[in-house]
Design a protein around this motif. Structure first.
Motif, PDB file in Angstrom:
ATOM      1  N   ASN A 159      -8.414   3.227  -9.043  1.00 32.99           N
ATOM      2  CA  ASN A 159      -8.338   4.062  -7.556  1.00 32.99           C
ATOM      3  C   ASN A 159      -6.615   3.845  -7.267  1.00 32.99           C
ATOM      4  O   ASN A 159      -6.249   3.947  -6.596  1.00 32.99           O
ATOM      5  N   LEU A 160      -6.135   4.810  -8.944  1.00 32.26           N
ATOM      6  CA  LEU A 160      -4.020   5.155  -8.295  1.00 32.26           C
ATOM      7  C   LEU A 160      -4.600   6.858  -8.199  1.00 32.26           C
ATOM      8  O   LEU A 160      -4.033   7.556  -9.293  1.00 32.26           O
ATOM      9  N   PRO A 161      -4.584   8.173  -7.672  1.00 37.89           N
ATOM     10  CA  PRO A 161      -5.783   8.844  -7.210  1.00 37.89           C
ATOM     11  C   PRO A 161      -3.963   9.797  -7.534  1.00 37.89           C
ATOM     12  O   PRO A 161      -4.060  11.058  -7.964  1.00 37.89           O
ATOM     13  N   LEU A 162      -2.996   9.187  -7.622  1.00 43.30           N
ATOM     14  CA  LEU A 162      -2.203  10.192  -7.177  1.00 43.30           C
ATOM     15  C   LEU A 162      -0.340  10.208  -8.755  1.00 43.30           C
ATOM     16  O   LEU A 162       0.219   9.806  -8.672  1.00 43.30           O
ATOM     17  N   ASN A 213      -5.915   0.205  -5.535  1.00 42.57           N
ATOM     18  CA  ASN A 213      -6.186   1.467  -4.577  1.00 42.57           C
ATOM     19  C   ASN A 213      -4.389   1.455  -4.318  1.00 42.57           C
ATOM     20  O   ASN A 213      -4.103   1.023  -3.514  1.00 42.57           O
ATOM     21  N   LYS A 214      -3.646   1.709  -4.851  1.00 45.41           N
ATOM     22  CA  LYS A 214      -2.404   1.963  -3.925  1.00 45.41           C
ATOM     23  C   LYS A 214      -2.189   3.862  -4.092  1.00 45.41           C
ATOM     24  O   LYS A 214      -2.605   4.339  -5.234  1.00 45.41           O
ATOM     25  N   LEU A 215      -2.507   4.452  -3.088  1.00 40.51           N
ATOM     26  CA  LEU A 215      -2.853   6.108  -3.132  1.00 40.51           C
ATOM     27  C   LEU A 215      -1.057   6.510  -2.856  1.00 40.51           C
ATOM     28  O   LEU A 215      -1.909   7.738  -3.148  1.00 40.51           O
ATOM     29  N   PHE A 216      -0.436   6.224  -3.095  1.00 43.36           N
ATOM     30  CA  PHE A 216       0.752   6.841  -3.161  1.00 43.36           C
ATOM     31  C   PHE A 216       1.715   6.396  -4.435  1.00 43.36           C
ATOM     32  O   PHE A 216       2.257   6.613  -4.421  1.00 43.36           O
ATOM     33  N   LEU A 217       0.666   5.769  -5.679  1.00 49.37           N
ATOM     34  CA  LEU A 217       2.058   5.301  -6.321  1.00 49.37           C
ATOM     35  C   LEU A 217       1.797   6.768  -7.547  1.00 49.37           C
ATOM     36  O   LEU A 217       0.494   7.613  -8.004  1.00 49.37           O
ATOM     37  N   ARG A 218       2.602   6.935  -7.339  1.00 43.76           N
ATOM     38  CA  ARG A 218       2.802   8.106  -8.841  1.00 43.76           C
ATOM     39  C   ARG A 218       4.161   7.521 -10.120  1.00 43.76           C
ATOM     40  O   ARG A 218       3.609   7.656 -11.234  1.00 43.76           O
ATOM     41  N   THR A 219       4.110   6.788 -10.473  1.00 42.14           N
ATOM     42  CA  THR A 219       5.568   6.623 -11.193  1.00 42.14           C
ATOM     43  C   THR A 219       5.026   5.333 -11.303  1.00 42.14           C
ATOM     44  O   THR A 219       5.150   4.149 -10.873  1.00 42.14           O
ATOM     45  N   ASN A 222       0.962  -1.325  -0.155  1.00 45.59           N
ATOM     46  CA  ASN A 222       0.115  -0.516  -0.461  1.00 45.59           C
ATOM     47  C   ASN A 222       0.963   1.494  -0.231  1.00 45.59           C
ATOM     48  O   ASN A 222      -0.022   2.456  -0.190  1.00 45.59           O
ATOM     49  N   ASN A 223       2.491   1.230   0.057  1.00 45.62           N
ATOM     50  CA  ASN A 223       2.926   2.796   0.811  1.00 45.62           C
ATOM     51  C   ASN A 223       3.760   2.724  -0.883  1.00 45.62           C
ATOM     52  O   ASN A 223       4.733   3.058  -1.759  1.00 45.62           O
ATOM     53  N   LEU A 224       3.610   2.025  -2.022  1.00 48.57           N
ATOM     54  CA  LEU A 224       3.878   1.800  -3.186  1.00 48.57           C
ATOM     55  C   LEU A 224       4.132   2.867  -4.546  1.00 48.57           C
ATOM     56  O   LEU A 224       3.136   4.208  -4.488  1.00 48.57           O
ATOM     57  N   GLU A 225       5.390   3.478  -3.722  1.00 53.77           N
ATOM     58  CA  GLU A 225       4.942   4.798  -5.391  1.00 53.77           C
ATOM     59  C   GLU A 225       5.659   5.008  -6.591  1.00 53.77           C
ATOM     60  O   GLU A 225       5.468   6.042  -7.549  1.00 53.77           O
ATOM     61  N   ILE A 226       6.674   3.827  -7.116  1.00 49.92           N
ATOM     62  CA  ILE A 226       7.288   3.959  -7.887  1.00 49.92           C
ATOM     63  C   ILE A 226       7.369   2.384  -8.455  1.00 49.92           C
ATOM     64  O   ILE A 226       7.697   1.717  -7.672  1.00 49.92           O
TER      65      ILE A 226
END
Length: 183
Positions: free
Chosen positions: A127-130, A106-112, A87-91
């Protein structure tokens, strides 16, 4: 031994297998440019950064890596990946593999998300808001739905925040791209 090890870099070797389950506090693991065919991450809940690029992995399961925020698995032979409990995935960089389908939600921090140069015929991004960067070029996609990505304002006021960076070129049968996200 070395149960308190938090950073391990064994890149550029001739390793065919490695077991990191003994390193309960391992946060950063780099094993790129080896000959790994499998990688067990079953006891890796502390892991934050994983770089297993340039190996011969056919599957990658990071479900037990609950603190993971960066995954680099480029240039492998991956035909399956799992990011269910991350759930903390960003990249995520998993380009140049053998993936035919890719689903993430549902990865609320995924940016890349870079998943180009695979064999993808289907991607489901929900549901990938970022998520602002989606690179899915050189695949076999026919339609791409980006309606549930990048619908929240970037919280850190980064330069060029809220601008989508999308690469879908060289998907020769691509007919539909849905960008309507209300943003």
């Amino acid at each position: 031994y070395f149960k308190n090890l938090y950073h391990l870099n064994c890149s550029y070797g001739q390793l065919t297998s490695i077991n990191i389950n003994y390193f309960e506090r391992l946060e950063n693991f780099h094993c790129s440019y080896n000959n790994l065919t499998s990688l067990s991450l079953s006891n890796s809940s502390s892991l934050e950064i994983l770089d297993c690029s340039y190996n011969s992995l056919t599957s990658l399961n990071t479900d037990n890596c609950t603190n993971l925020y960066s995954v680099y698995a480029r240039n492998n032979q991956l035909n399956s990946v799992s990011f269910n409990n991350n759930n903390n995935l960003e990249i995520i960089y998993i380009w140049n593999n053998n993936l035919t389908n890719f689903t993430i939600s549902n990865k609320l921090f995924l940016r890349t998300l870079e998943i180009g140069n695979n064999q993808l015929t289907n991607i489901q991004l929900t549901n990938l808001p970022l998520l602002y960067r989606v690179k899915a070029q050189n695949n076999n996609l026919t339609n791409v739905d980006l309606s549930s990505v990048a619908f929240q304002t970037e919280p850190n006021n980064l330069p060029n925040d809220n601008e989508l960076d999308i690469a879908l070129n060289n998907n020769l049968n691509l007919n539909v791209v849905n960008l309507k996200n209300g943003f």
